[in-house]
Design a protein around this motif. Structure first.
Motif, short mmCIF file in Angstrom:
data_model
loop_
_atom_site.label_atom_id
_atom_site.label_comp_id
_atom_site.label_asym_id
_atom_site.label_seq_id
_atom_site.Cartn_x
_atom_site.Cartn_y
_atom_site.Cartn_z
N ALA A 1 0.92 -1.33 -0.10
CA ALA A 1 0.06 0.16 -0.13
C ALA A 1 0.93 1.55 0.35
O ALA A 1 1.12 2.23 -0.37
N LYS A 2 1.67 1.12 0.85
CA LYS A 2 2.73 1.95 0.82
C LYS A 2 3.71 2.69 -0.90
O LYS A 2 3.63 3.64 -1.10
N LYS A 3 3.99 1.60 -1.22
CA LYS A 3 4.60 1.14 -2.63
C LYS A 3 3.64 2.05 -3.62
O LYS A 3 4.16 2.75 -4.15
N LYS A 4 2.01 1.36 -3.37
CA LYS A 4 1.35 2.25 -4.42
C LYS A 4 0.93 3.60 -4.38
O LYS A 4 0.24 3.98 -5.02
N GLY A 5 0.62 3.59 -2.92
CA GLY A 5 0.33 5.37 -2.76
C GLY A 5 -0.86 4.75 -2.03
O GLY A 5 -1.93 5.67 -1.83
#
Length: 122
Positions: A18-22
């Motif tokens: 989720a962090k990586k994808k934004g």
């Protein structure tokens, strides 16, 4: 920690993705505030959630009277503190005692109006 290692890894993977994808499609967290879980050491703490009050409670007027959907006051019903809507927006103050000022003054204002209303009805 006493948790299933496979489920913990899945949770960490979901969080990091989720962090990586934004975009956090599971919890809708603000990913700008998320910190990737990548390199230890890591520590676990026991956290017990508590409910400090409501958020987005009953609609009130300046005398702390509860309002009906049409905006008219409900007779002899007052709402104070965190149970009143409009004071906190979409987030509750995240430090202890941060809402006491409004709790105190809204209770006082409700009490003043209730006393005046009681005098008028006698």
């Amino acid at each position: 920690m006493g948790v299933d290692a496979i489920n913990l890894q899945k949770s960490v993977d979901q969080y990091n993705e989720a962090k990586k994808k934004g975009e956090d499609e599971l919890f809708f967290s603000d990913t700008k505030r998320m910190i990737p879980v990548e390199q230890g050491p890591f520590y676990a703490i026991k956290f017990i959630a508590r409910n400090l009050g409501t958020l987005g409670g009953a609609t009130i007027d300046e005398k702390m009277r509860a309002l009906k959907p049409d905006g008219e006051p409900v007779g002899n019903l007052y709402i104070a503190g965190a149970d009143a809507s409009g004071m906190y927006g979409k987030a509750y103050v995240d430090f202890e005692g941060g809402t006491l000022g409004f709790a105190y003054i809204s209770g006082r204002l409700a009490g003043i109006d209730a006393a005046e209303t009681a005098k008028e009805s006698n």
